[in-house]
Design an enzyme around this catalytic site. Structure first.
Site, mmCIF file in Angstrom:
data_model
loop_
_atom_site.group_PDB
_atom_site.id
_atom_site.type_symbol
_atom_site.label_atom_id
_atom_site.label_comp_id
_atom_site.label_asym_id
_atom_site.label_seq_id
_atom_site.Cartn_x
_atom_site.Cartn_y
_atom_site.Cartn_z
ATOM 1 N N ILE A 181 -7.093 15.638 1.938
ATOM 2 C CA ILE A 181 -6.697 14.586 1.020
ATOM 3 C C ILE A 181 -6.184 13.418 1.848
ATOM 4 O O ILE A 181 -5.500 13.626 2.859
ATOM 5 C CB ILE A 181 -5.595 15.095 0.072
ATOM 6 C CG1 ILE A 181 -6.150 16.260 -0.749
ATOM 7 C CG2 ILE A 181 -5.094 13.996 -0.832
ATOM 8 C CD1 ILE A 181 -5.145 16.887 -1.669
ATOM 9 N N VAL A 182 -6.526 12.210 1.434
ATOM 10 C CA VAL A 182 -6.075 11.037 2.187
ATOM 11 C C VAL A 182 -4.954 10.346 1.413
ATOM 12 O O VAL A 182 -5.094 10.066 0.225
ATOM 13 C CB VAL A 182 -7.240 10.057 2.425
ATOM 14 C CG1 VAL A 182 -6.761 8.890 3.275
ATOM 15 C CG2 VAL A 182 -8.398 10.762 3.100
ATOM 16 N N ASP A 239 -23.925 11.653 7.480
ATOM 17 C CA ASP A 239 -23.397 11.542 6.122
ATOM 18 C C ASP A 239 -23.104 10.084 5.777
ATOM 19 O O ASP A 239 -22.053 9.760 5.236
ATOM 20 C CB ASP A 239 -22.147 12.399 5.979
ATOM 21 C CG ASP A 239 -21.843 12.709 4.514
ATOM 22 O OD1 ASP A 239 -20.716 13.126 4.207
ATOM 23 O OD2 ASP A 239 -22.734 12.511 3.663
ATOM 24 N N GLY A 262 -11.262 13.781 0.874
ATOM 25 C CA GLY A 262 -12.405 13.913 1.767
ATOM 26 C C GLY A 262 -12.938 15.323 1.712
ATOM 27 O O GLY A 262 -12.478 16.138 0.910
ATOM 28 N N GLY A 263 -13.881 15.608 2.553
ATOM 29 C CA GLY A 263 -14.501 16.922 2.537
ATOM 30 C C GLY A 263 -13.518 18.019 2.868
ATOM 31 O O GLY A 263 -13.572 19.098 2.320
ATOM 32 N N PHE A 264 -12.613 17.726 3.760
ATOM 33 C CA PHE A 264 -11.701 18.788 4.140
ATOM 34 C C PHE A 264 -10.249 18.365 4.046
ATOM 35 O O PHE A 264 -9.374 18.966 4.646
ATOM 36 C CB PHE A 264 -12.009 19.290 5.556
ATOM 37 C CG PHE A 264 -11.948 18.215 6.596
ATOM 38 C CD1 PHE A 264 -10.748 17.913 7.219
ATOM 39 C CD2 PHE A 264 -13.082 17.486 6.937
ATOM 40 C CE1 PHE A 264 -10.681 16.917 8.171
ATOM 41 C CE2 PHE A 264 -13.012 16.497 7.885
ATOM 42 C CZ PHE A 264 -11.812 16.200 8.510
#
Ligand SMILES: *[C@@H]1O[C@H](CO)[C@@H](O)[C@H](O)[C@H]1NC(C)=O
Ligand SMILES: *[C@@H]1O[C@H](CO)[C@@H](O)[C@H](O)[C@H]1NC(C)=O
Ligand SMILES: *[C@@H]1O[C@H](CO)[C@@H](O)[C@H](O)[C@H]1NC(C)=O
Ligand SMILES: *[C@@H]1O[C@H](CO)[C@@H](O)[C@H](O)[C@H]1NC(C)=O
Ligand SMILES: *[C@@H]1O[C@H](CO)[C@@H](O)[C@H](O)[C@H]1NC(C)=O
Ligand SMILES: *[C@@H]1O[C@H](CO)[C@@H](O)[C@H](O)[C@H]1NC(C)=O
Length: 888
Positions: free
Chosen positions: A562-563, A678, A558-560
């Protein structure tokens, strides 16, 4: 006595008959065939002698010569040893319900006819035609074969007269051997409604074929149709619904041509007089191409034509009226380039200087063409001397193409010419003399030489060009990045100079992490979990669940953070977003907090729900339920790479409605009004029931009161950004409506919001879509080819397409509210209830609670995962957040 002799004679004859009347040598094969067929009521094979069965004929030696059991309601299968019936000449089984394989008939040198059409055969033996030197007539149409290609074994069928294999899953290329050399008697070739691809084989040039039907290959056959000019026996041609391009060839030798159908291709250029003057023509269909010049009139009497000027690129609608002289000159120039599709798409109407309708590459002063700029358009071919007829020309830029030939001497006559840039092409020959500083010729290694260089030389320069153009693209992207960076930076500076009013809404989204952390200080604290069914007790538990954040468990970035996918001890699968340590020190925390803040305030079946979060030391973890089907974008944009099935239309409609309802709730029904900022197909996640939930609330903002907009840092993803937002940073809920419109377009077309691999004017989906949506036929071409359409789906598709255009209107006030959008979609679903058996869904059952997974997906980001991204890829400063939308 006489009687006795007669009796003896009779007995003798009987004996001889007994000895010599052998049963047919084909008996075993025929018995097996009979056993594997299932006869209906009115027809069957009975008795011991196959030669007496109905529909079967034998020769004098009891060999089977004909099996003619077409249209008899027979099911079952064919046996695999039919190729032992070596006297067989006719094999007719059409119009039955036969299944299984159409077996090999290899070696049946007497076989002349195979009629197997209109059955349910599921496969065809690749060597079926081997050695069939007498074969003349083959009909295989309308069988659900598994995909197959025209087999090499057909090569031996050199007596072939008809070959008909329409609507039977043919794929691959039309083989080169299908020409006149191999098949000197071929009259009819019918391969319609398959998935053939590639170009027409050049060997067609000497084919004696009269009927050539290649229509309906799902737009897969492409390239030039110039080989038709040598197919002088043609009487009927259909190439409808393919992707053929380039001009119609000289048709003067096709003197028997009566029917000519090339509807729905990309043919360009003038309709040649060699065609319009053919006396034999009876039916001509040219609709929905990009044909240019004046609308043709045909000489033949009683001809029926379907030309539809509106669905071509003719200069004027009225047949036979000549074009403006400037148009004619430009068309001659385009002719030397092979009539590029791009020009034919853009050059519409009769006025190259029209202010309404900009012609690509053409700039005018008043009514005079003064600049022609065709640089970097991938042009092939030569420079036309007709440039010299545009006497007002001042600048011609042909650089960075693949032009060959010489620079025409005529161009020196252009008295106003100040610049002729032909750099970076493959030109050769003598260089004419122009005024000082007019001509720029760098990057043409063979210029001044007599002809083009050797293969190696031109390869070298081609390779150079490729490197050059890649370099150009990189440079271009860097430049865009730089500009954006500067703009962002400038905004930031402005902010510093003119501190803005502190907007209260930002506070509303602020969250004090400390307050939420059980255990006091940030370092060493444990997180808490609100309202989770299976509360996670500790970070340790999440570590174990994800195998210590093992790379193999990564679902996406993701933007900030890790999933990761994780499995709790109780077996429950979860998704854990872990903030990257690199951003913890920065202000990326704000996004992290914002997401928590929003997610704890909103609850809706079409929004992902947070199950909890944990903080400890430098760890920042968000926990979501796992969404097994991943992102919407993988199902509509990447289904092939991911090995997924394309979604049916009904499914897309349901997903669109889900998303609309989720966003509607965010906008107007939650406690406060939120703007997502977004929305994109990578932020829409699907459960196993394929119901959709909107995810990623890191950029959500509170909406201003009423219709006011608020100026903010631009964030979001290129391709989905509403224009007013991208330009001014002003944000209202209409920004989400715009993005939602783009998502609808993706659902409709299967194309990405931004696709830098496409030509310049097609890069941006919303722009392209608006252009395609102008007329019905071009729009139909734009619909995702994987969507199966019928009248009903098309009606629904058209409604959604209208809605998509409406949502992505340029002016925010022209866009509908999300509640309107959700209502329109919901009513479409209501009106159109597809067969439950097929879709098996209940529109009104809410999806199970929540969930989320984010996958690595670089598609929606303008810069992809290119390391050349020079926009600070998602700067962590909340003050200058510009999110490049990196693979979220
Ligand atoms: C195409 O073939 C299938 C059988 O494979 C048949 O059911 C269908 O009706 C055919 N389509 C047309 C348009 O003939
Ligand atoms: C035809 O389509 C194939 C892909 O199916 C593509 O590789 C090829 O470049 C196309 N040819 C032309 C002339 O457009
Ligand atoms: C057509 O035939 C002519 C000579 O007969 C040949 O020069 C030309 O290349 C052929 N064109 C095509 C497209 O096959
Ligand atoms: C081709 O044009 C003729 C004449 O207008 C028309 O009758 C026929 O339906 C058209 N065929 C197709 C496939 O569009
Ligand atoms: C023509 O285009 C090239 C490539 O963009 C550019 O470098 C060149 O300056 C242009 N020439 C003129 C005369 O504008
Ligand atoms: C450039 O032109 C040459 C010769 O005409 C041709 O062989 C080559 O395929 C062209 N390259 C491209 C990229 O179009």
């Amino acid at each position: 006595m006489k009687m006795t002799i007669a009796k003896v004679l009779i007995c003798l004859l009987c004996f001889i008959a007994l000895v010599y009347a052998q049963p047919s040598p084909d008996l075993a094969t025929m018995n097996a065939l009979r056993d594997s067929l299932k006869f209906g009521k009115d027809f069957s094979w009975t008795g011991p002698d196959p030669c007496k069965w109905s529909g079967v004929q034998c020769d004098t030696s009891n060999r089977i010569t004909r099996i003619q059991i077409g249209n008899k309601g027979i099911s079952g299968t064919l046996t695999s040893d039919l190729n032992t019936l070596s006297s067989l000449t006719v094999f007719e089984v059409m119009g039955n319900m036969l299944t299984g394989a159409l077996p090999s008939l290899a070696g049946l040198t007497a076989l002349e006819t195979i009629y197997a059409h209109d059955n349910s055969f599921t496969s065809i033996s690749v060597d079926i035609f081997t050695g069939l030197t007498s074969l003349q007539h083959v009909f295989l149409d309308d069988n659900p074969f598994s995909p197959w290609e025209i087999p090499m074994s057909l090569k031996s069928a050199t007596s072939l007269v008809d070959f008909s294999a329409a609507n039977c899953s043919l794929s691959g290329k039309i083989p080169e051997f299908l020409g006149g050399q191999t098949f000197p008697s071929l009259q009819k070739l019918r391969l319609s409604s398959n998935s053939l691809s590639g170009e027409l084989p050049l060997s067609f040039a000497d084919s004696p074929v009269q009927t050539l039907l290649l229509n309906g290959q799902k737009q897969k056959l492409n390239g030039s149709i110039s080989v038709l000019q040598n197919m002088t026996s043609l009487t009927e041609v259909s190439l409808q619904a393919n992707a053929f391009s380039g001009p119609l060839p000289d048709m003067s030798r096709l003197v028997s041509l009566t029917k000519f159908n090339v509807r729905e291709n990309q043919l360009t250029g003038l309709v040649p007089s060699s065609f319009t003057e053919l006396q034999s023509l009876a039916v001509v269909n040219l609709t929905n191409n990009l044909l240019q010049g004046s609308t043709p009139t045909f000489k033949a009497k009683n001809i029926a034509t379907d030309i539809t000027p509106r669905l071509n690129s003719f200069c004027l609608d009225s047949p036979g009226v000549p074009c403006d002289p400037r148009v004619n000159i430009l068309l001659s120039i385009a002719e030397a380039f092979g009539y590029p599709v791009r020009f034919a798409q853009s050059w519409k109407g009769n006025d190259p200087c029209s202010s309404k309708n900009i012609w690509v590459g053409i700039t005018c002063t008043g009514d005079d063409i003064t600049v022609i700029n065709f640089k970097g358009m991938g042009l092939n071919g030569a420079i036309s001397p007709r440039f010299a007829d545009l006497t007002s020309l001042r600048v011609i830029n042909l650089s960075q193409n693949n032009l060959t030939g010489v620079i025409p001497q005529e161009l020196t006559k252009l008295s106003s010419l100040t610049t002729l840039d032909v750099s970076n092409n493959q030109l050769y020959g003598k260089v004419p003399v122009f005024g000082p500083n007019v001509l720029i010729t760098t990057g043409n290694p063979d210029l001044g030489k007599d002809g083009p260089g050797h293969a190696s030389g031109s390869f070298g320069s081609n390779a150079g060009k490729v490197v050059g153009s890649v370099f150009g693209v990189v440079l271009g992207l860097l430049l865009i990045g730089l500009i954006v960076f500067l703009v962002v930076k400038k905004r930031k500076l402005n902010r510093k100079k003119y501190p803005q009013k502190h907007s209260g809404e930002e506070d509303a989204l602020k969250i004090t992490i400390d307050n939420l952390c059980a255990g006091g200080s940030e370092s060493g604290s444990n997180g808490l979990l609100v309202e989770a069914e299976n509360p996670v007790k500790s970070i340790q538990e999440l570590r174990e669940a994800t195998d210590n954040f093992n790379e193999k468990n990564i679902l996406g970035r993701g933007g900030f953070g890790i999933v990761y996918k994780g499995e709790l001890q109780n077996g429950k699968t979860i998704a854990v977003k872990r903030m990257e340590s690199s951003v913890i020190s920065g202000k990326g925390l704000d996004e992290f907090k914002s997401e928590i803040a929003v997610l704890t305030k909103v609850r809706h079946r079409n929004l992902v729900r947070l199950e909890g979060y944990c903080f400890e030391g430098n760890e920042r973890l968000l926990v979501y339920e796992y969404m097994p089907q991943g992102t919407l974008s993988s199902h509509i944009l990447h289904w092939q790479e991911e090995g997924l099935k394309p979604l049916e239309w009904s499914r897309r409609l349901i997903i669109a409605t889900d998303v609309a309802k989720g966003v509607e709730y965010l906008h107007s029904q939650a406690q406060q009004s939120f703007i997502h900022r977004d929305l994109k197909s990578t932020n829409i996640l699907l459960g196993d029931d394929m119901r959709a939930r909107v995810a990623d609330f890191g950029l959500v903002r509170l909406a201003p009161e009423g219709t006011q907009s608020v100026e903010t840092k631009i964030a979001g993803t290129f391709g989905y950004l509403a224009p007013e937002y991208a330009v001014t940073g002003r944000v209202t809920t209409k920004v989400d409506v715009y993005s939602f419109g783009v998502i609808l377009m993706e659902l409709l077309t299967g194309r990405k919001a931004l696709d830098i691999k496409r030509s310049e004017e097609d890069v941006h989906l919303a722009t392209w879509f608006r252009r395609m949506f102008i007329n019905r036929d071009s729009f139909h071409k734009a619909i995702d080819a994987t969507i199966e359409t019928n009248e009903e789906t098309l009606r629904s598709i058209n409604k959604v397409a209208e809605l998509a255009s409406h949502c992505s209107a340029r002016e925010p006030h022209q866009r509908p509210d999300m509640s309107h959008v959700a209502n329109v979609l919901a009513s479409l679903l209501d009106q159109w209830k597809p067969d439950e058996d097929i879709y098996g869904i209940d529109y009104d059952t809410p999806p199970p609670l929540l969930e989320m997974i984010e996958r690595t997906n670089n598609d929606s980001s303008f810069f992809g995962d290119n390391s050349m991204t020079s926009i600070p890829s998602r700067p962590r400063q909340i003050d200058n957040t510009f999110q490049s939308g990196q693979g979220r």
